[in-house]
Scaffold this active site. Structure first.
Site, PDB file in Angstrom:
ATOM      1  N   HIS A 196       0.768  -1.167   0.177  1.00 54.67           N
ATOM      2  CA  HIS A 196      -0.008  -0.005  -0.068  1.00 54.67           C
ATOM      3  C   HIS A 196       0.734   1.259  -0.070  1.00 54.67           C
ATOM      4  O   HIS A 196       1.234   1.742   1.038  1.00 54.67           O
ATOM      5  CB  HIS A 196      -0.880   0.052   1.222  1.00 54.67           C
ATOM      6  CG  HIS A 196      -1.611  -1.260   1.362  1.00 54.67           C
ATOM      7  ND1 HIS A 196      -1.038  -2.588   1.680  1.00 54.67           N
ATOM      8  CD2 HIS A 196      -3.054  -1.345   1.259  1.00 54.67           C
ATOM      9  CE1 HIS A 196      -2.078  -3.365   1.707  1.00 54.67           C
ATOM     10  NE2 HIS A 196      -3.451  -2.787   1.352  1.00 54.67           N
ATOM     11  N   HIS A 221      -2.189  -0.903   7.055  1.00 49.81           N
ATOM     12  CA  HIS A 221      -1.670  -1.169   5.583  1.00 49.81           C
ATOM     13  C   HIS A 221      -0.720  -0.366   5.205  1.00 49.81           C
ATOM     14  O   HIS A 221      -0.037  -0.890   4.358  1.00 49.81           O
ATOM     15  CB  HIS A 221      -3.195  -1.254   4.831  1.00 49.81           C
ATOM     16  CG  HIS A 221      -3.513   0.115   4.812  1.00 49.81           C
ATOM     17  ND1 HIS A 221      -4.580   0.467   5.948  1.00 49.81           N
ATOM     18  CD2 HIS A 221      -3.655   1.350   4.062  1.00 49.81           C
ATOM     19  CE1 HIS A 221      -5.336   1.504   5.711  1.00 49.81           C
ATOM     20  NE2 HIS A 221      -4.569   2.249   4.618  1.00 49.81           N
ATOM     21  N   PRO A 280      -6.198  -5.261  10.898  1.00 47.55           N
ATOM     22  CA  PRO A 280      -7.483  -5.226  11.101  1.00 47.55           C
ATOM     23  C   PRO A 280      -7.784  -3.858  11.427  1.00 47.55           C
ATOM     24  O   PRO A 280      -7.516  -3.487  12.860  1.00 47.55           O
ATOM     25  CB  PRO A 280      -7.609  -6.272  12.215  1.00 47.55           C
ATOM     26  CG  PRO A 280      -6.371  -7.222  12.108  1.00 47.55           C
ATOM     27  CD  PRO A 280      -5.413  -6.420  11.735  1.00 47.55           C
ATOM     28  N   HIS A 312      -4.133   2.852  -3.195  1.00 44.42           N
ATOM     29  CA  HIS A 312      -4.330   2.579  -1.997  1.00 44.42           C
ATOM     30  C   HIS A 312      -3.604   1.327  -1.857  1.00 44.42           C
ATOM     31  O   HIS A 312      -2.648   1.177  -0.764  1.00 44.42           O
ATOM     32  CB  HIS A 312      -5.688   2.398  -1.543  1.00 44.42           C
ATOM     33  CG  HIS A 312      -5.863   1.287  -0.322  1.00 44.42           C
ATOM     34  ND1 HIS A 312      -6.028   1.642   0.602  1.00 44.42           N
ATOM     35  CD2 HIS A 312      -6.251   0.006  -0.602  1.00 44.42           C
ATOM     36  CE1 HIS A 312      -6.135   0.704   1.754  1.00 44.42           C
ATOM     37  NE2 HIS A 312      -6.486  -0.321   0.986  1.00 44.42           N
ATOM     38  N   ARG A 357     -18.067 -19.403  38.690  1.00 43.05           N
ATOM     39  CA  ARG A 357     -18.035 -17.629  38.599  1.00 43.05           C
ATOM     40  C   ARG A 357     -17.844 -17.421  39.943  1.00 43.05           C
ATOM     41  O   ARG A 357     -17.191 -16.386  40.042  1.00 43.05           O
ATOM     42  CB  ARG A 357     -19.140 -17.078  37.817  1.00 43.05           C
ATOM     43  CG  ARG A 357     -20.560 -17.285  38.516  1.00 43.05           C
ATOM     44  CD  ARG A 357     -21.573 -16.610  37.835  1.00 43.05           C
ATOM     45  NE  ARG A 357     -22.698 -16.707  38.274  1.00 43.05           N
ATOM     46  CZ  ARG A 357     -23.937 -15.991  38.402  1.00 43.05           C
ATOM     47  NH1 ARG A 357     -23.700 -14.877  37.737  1.00 43.05           N
ATOM     48  NH2 ARG A 357     -25.111 -16.492  38.916  1.00 43.05           N
ATOM     49  N   SER A 411     -22.543 -10.168  37.365  1.00 43.62           N
ATOM     50  CA  SER A 411     -22.771 -11.627  37.199  1.00 43.62           C
ATOM     51  C   SER A 411     -21.470 -12.214  36.928  1.00 43.62           C
ATOM     52  O   SER A 411     -21.288 -13.377  37.050  1.00 43.62           O
ATOM     53  CB  SER A 411     -23.527 -11.550  35.803  1.00 43.62           C
ATOM     54  OG  SER A 411     -24.954 -10.988  35.787  1.00 43.62           O
ATOM     55  N   GLU A 467     -17.628  -4.919  24.490  1.00 36.96           N
ATOM     56  CA  GLU A 467     -16.753  -5.963  24.412  1.00 36.96           C
ATOM     57  C   GLU A 467     -15.687  -5.895  23.406  1.00 36.96           C
ATOM     58  O   GLU A 467     -14.473  -6.024  23.564  1.00 36.96           O
ATOM     59  CB  GLU A 467     -17.753  -7.277  24.147  1.00 36.96           C
ATOM     60  CG  GLU A 467     -18.756  -7.742  25.193  1.00 36.96           C
ATOM     61  CD  GLU A 467     -20.065  -7.036  24.984  1.00 36.96           C
ATOM     62  OE1 GLU A 467     -20.036  -6.206  24.024  1.00 36.96           O
ATOM     63  OE2 GLU A 467     -21.058  -6.956  25.785  1.00 36.96           O
ATOM     64  N   HIS A 507     -28.554 -16.553  24.582  1.00 34.42           N
ATOM     65  CA  HIS A 507     -27.657 -16.167  25.594  1.00 34.42           C
ATOM     66  C   HIS A 507     -26.799 -17.768  25.948  1.00 34.42           C
ATOM     67  O   HIS A 507     -26.225 -17.651  26.980  1.00 34.42           O
ATOM     68  CB  HIS A 507     -28.133 -15.664  26.961  1.00 34.42           C
ATOM     69  CG  HIS A 507     -28.710 -14.233  26.577  1.00 34.42           C
ATOM     70  ND1 HIS A 507     -29.381 -13.808  25.875  1.00 34.42           N
ATOM     71  CD2 HIS A 507     -28.347 -13.196  27.465  1.00 34.42           C
ATOM     72  CE1 HIS A 507     -29.253 -12.512  25.680  1.00 34.42           C
ATOM     73  NE2 HIS A 507     -28.710 -12.218  26.981  1.00 34.42           N
TER      74      HIS A 507
END
Ligand SMILES: Cc1ncc(C[n+]2csc(CCOP(=O)(O)OP(=O)(O)O)c2C)c(N)n1
Ligand SMILES: [Mg+2]
Length: 677
Positions: free
Chosen positions: A30, A70, A119, A265, A359, A386, A413, A475
């Site tokens: 690139h 890149h 990524p 590019h 847990r 939780s 997340e 879930h």
């Protein structure tokens, strides 16, 4: 043009042409991004970046992340020119097998690359983790008149980075946390692969970042070095808000026919266009040409770096005299060493048929370790109640409390995973993150990169099966265990009871690489270790929990996590029918595979083909352990809503079903033996 300006221009064109030549030679890569961003990157590296090319690991260096990975050649050119151990020869081998210049930047390869990028969006969020680590360490170690931690985190980010969702998550959190030492240069070139950003990316980016709470600036001309420098200076002066500087650049700048077009590019300019670019930039015909004055000028970074580092060394020495204990701790944290006695408070749980959810046992183990390991920091994506991952009495890491060890990731997340990577890459801290196992899919990209980079990150993934119950199939993870096991370098551990959970945490602290702890929501019996093998067997990935008489089984039942207790019961039923049954607890395939052949053979002897695995998830992969005559009791379908005991029962996780599967396998093995094969 003054002499200095000429020299700056010469340096910038050197970067551009090194990128052009390397991509041309590799016949892939690139060139466009390095050509457009060369001036901004040059100004940042020359006038602002505090680094030491002779010692890329100097701990208080500014971090530089090329999120738009890149554009790798931009980074390699800078590393080469500023005196890192990256000879021109390596630039000639760009993208070739065995070279130190891989197609996209890889952490530490070559030295000076802070993180693996490519990524899009990941580097953006890695930087946020680095900036959190910096503030946490500064709070812990700096004392009035003794500042030994204090650096900036810079990144170059592109349109793609800003489009990816992970940057939205990370940017929001960075502003909330007032990470003022975060300074990102945005390559605002209006181009992505398919063409102009008009195609799909038209929001007001600066307004968006301003709304998050970032300090935003615009540089109208990406070749205006003074304006770029002024913007970086203003960003540095901004103590509270992270900074985004949109630098309006032209992709492929210098190429007469491809500048400003997506054609520059991701492919070589081509021999003709490369030649035209040379002429246009007044460049000689020699490939990989570095003018002598450019080499000399840029390599001053080496000397400057040595001075900066030496000055820091003197300050560290003074700090060591004033605060010897803290200095010792600082050294230990950076070395990634665990303090002596770190596992002293780990609990041992008595046998208990009612038991507890793993847990919960994890929460107890985590807190016992955290009391002894003060650089263990982490948090959950809004599920701490939780996932049981809150560190008691450790405070929150917030804008006004930099010493807090509980990170509040919010429902993010993906950013959590990438921020954990940034924390681990920065060094000095031991990060963990938590969510429901089913949502690990939301952070799979950074988990994969953590494995690739060998980062010490612990993922606490609870609610690890249909044992979630009422919340239903959305879930209830069924394929996630398998999906994580296929990631090379990721260790997945699914402990069977409270004591295995403690051992899982012990292993997680010591394993060099990322570790998943797969934990239950529902209670599991705490196994009676008086009658069964000790939980320490977990360290070997699989161990004989309960054996046949004389250690000579005719049938082996293998189970992980919540299915172990059930499997023990099934074994008893089969033993009542005079079968010689062995039960193997197999919490971790990866740890087992790392054992010597002799150990693996001792646990799963080749001479015993009658084997059954039991795990509440897809069966893919288990045939490696149960063989062609064995059976895998699992769940090759999605779960279903209902009270968890009912769900387990309806979906076949019963003592009767496991025993029946075992008997069937035994018949098959017998028939097979009789047929003489
Ligand atoms: C997550 C991810 N998706 C897709 C790609 C493939 N890809 C590489 S660069 C790019 C977009 C290029 O646009 P931009 O980020 O603006 O970089 P520029 O072309 O301006 O250098 C894409 C889609 C990628 N590297 N990462
Ligand atoms: Mg772009």
């Amino acid at each position: 043009m003054s002499g200095e300006k000429n020299l700056d221009q010469l340096c910038i064109n050197t970067i551009r042409m090194l990128a052009v030549d390397a991509v041309e030679k590799a016949k892939s890569g690139h060139p466009g991004m390095p050509m457009g961003m060369a001036p901004a990157a040059y100004v940042l590296w020359k006038d602002f970046l505090r680094h030491s090319p002779a010692n890329p690991a100097w701990p208080d260096r500014d971090r530089f992340v090329l999120s738009a990975g890149h554009g790798a050649m931009l980074l390699y050119a800078l590393l080469h020119l500023t005196g890192y151990d990256l000879p021109l020869e390596e630039l000639r081998k760009f993208r070739q097998w065995g070279s130190r210049t891989p197609g996209h930047p890889e952490a530490g390869h070559p030295a000076g690359v802070e993180t693996s990028t490519g990524p899009l969006g990941q580097g953006f969020a890695n930087g946020v983790g680095m900036a959190i680590a910096e503030r946490f360490l500064a709070e812990r170690f700096n004392r009035p008149g003794h500042e030994i931690v204090g650096h900036h985190t810079y990144a170059i980010v592109s349109d793609g980075d800003l489009m990816e969702g992970v940057s939205h998550e990370a940017a929001s959190l960075a502003a909330h946390l007032k990470l003022g030492r975060l300074i990102y240069l945005y390559d605002d070139n209006h181009i992505t692969i398919e063409g102009k950003t008009d195609l799909a990316f038209t929001e007001d980016r600066l307004a968006r970042f301003a709304a998050y709470g970032w300090h935003v600036q615009q540089v109208a001309d990406g070749n205006d070095l003074a304006a770029i420098a002024a913007a970086i200076r203003a960003a540095q002066a901004e103590a509270e808000r992270p900074s985004l500087i949109a630098v309006r650049t032209v992709i492929g700048y210098g190429s007469p026919n491809k500048a400003g077009s997506s054609k520059s590019h991701g492919e070589p300019l081509g021999p003709e266009e490369a030649k035209a670019t040379r002429r246009n930039l007044g460049w000689p015909d020699e490939e990989f040409h570095v003018p002598a004055e450019v080499a000399g000028h840029c390599r001053r970074a080496l000397e400057r770096g040595r001075e900066i580092e030496a000055d820091w060394g003197r300050r560290l020495a003074a700090y060591g005299r004033a605060f010897p204990e803290l200095a010792g701790e600082y050294r230990q944290w950076l070395a990634g060493e665990l303090p002596a006695g770190w596992d002293r408070e780990l609990p041992v749980f008595p046998a208990d048929p009612k038991g507890d959810a793993t847990r919960n046992s994890s929460g107890a183990a985590l807190n016992a370790i955290a009391r002894k390991v003060p650089n263990l920091i982490g948090g959950s994506a809004d599920l701490a109640p939780s996932t049981k991952t809150l560190l008691k009495d450790a405070g929150d890491f917030q804008a006004g409390s930099r010493g807090g060890r509980n990170l509040r990731f919010g429902v993010r997340e993906h950013a959590m995973g990438a921020i954990l990577n940034g924390l681990a890459l920065h060094g000095g801290v031991r990060p963990y993150g938590a969510t429901f196992m089913v949502f690990c899919d939301y952070m799979r990209p950074p988990m994969r990169l953590a494995a690739m980079m060998g980062l010490k990150v612990v993922y606490v993934l609870t609610h690890d099966s249909i044992g979630v119950g009422e919340d239903g199939p959305s879930h209830q993870p069924v394929e996630q265990l398998a999906a994580m096991r296929v990631i090379p370098g990721l260790t997945v551990i699914r402990p069977a009871d409270a004591n295995e959970t403690v051992e899982a945490w012990r292993a997680a602290m010591e394993i060099q690489g990322p570790v998943v702890l797969a934990l239950t929501r529902q209670s599991l019996p705490t196994l009676d270790r008086g009658k069964l093998a000790p939980a320490a067997g977990l360290a070997k990935g699989a161990y004989v929990l309960s054996d046949a008489p004389g250690g000579r089984p005719e049938l082996i039942l293998i189970a992980s996590g919540s299915e172990v207790a059930l499997t023990l019961e099934a074994a008893e039923k089969l033993r009542a029918r005079k079968l010689a049954v062995r039960v193997v607890s197999m919490p971790s395939w990866e740890l087992f595979e790392a054992q010597p052949e002799a150990y693996r053979e001792a646990v799963l002897p080749a001479g015993v083909p009658a084997r059954v695995s039991v795990e509440a998830g897809v069966t893919v992969g288990w045939h490696k352990y149960v063989g062609s005559l064995g059976a895998a009791v699992g769940l090759d379908r999605f779960g279903q809503s209902g009270p968890y005991k009912t769900v387990f029962e309806k979906l076949g996780f019963t003592v009767e079903n496991v025993a029946a599967a075992a008997l069937e396998v035994r018949e098959r093995v017998k028939a097979h033996a009789k047929s003489g094969k």
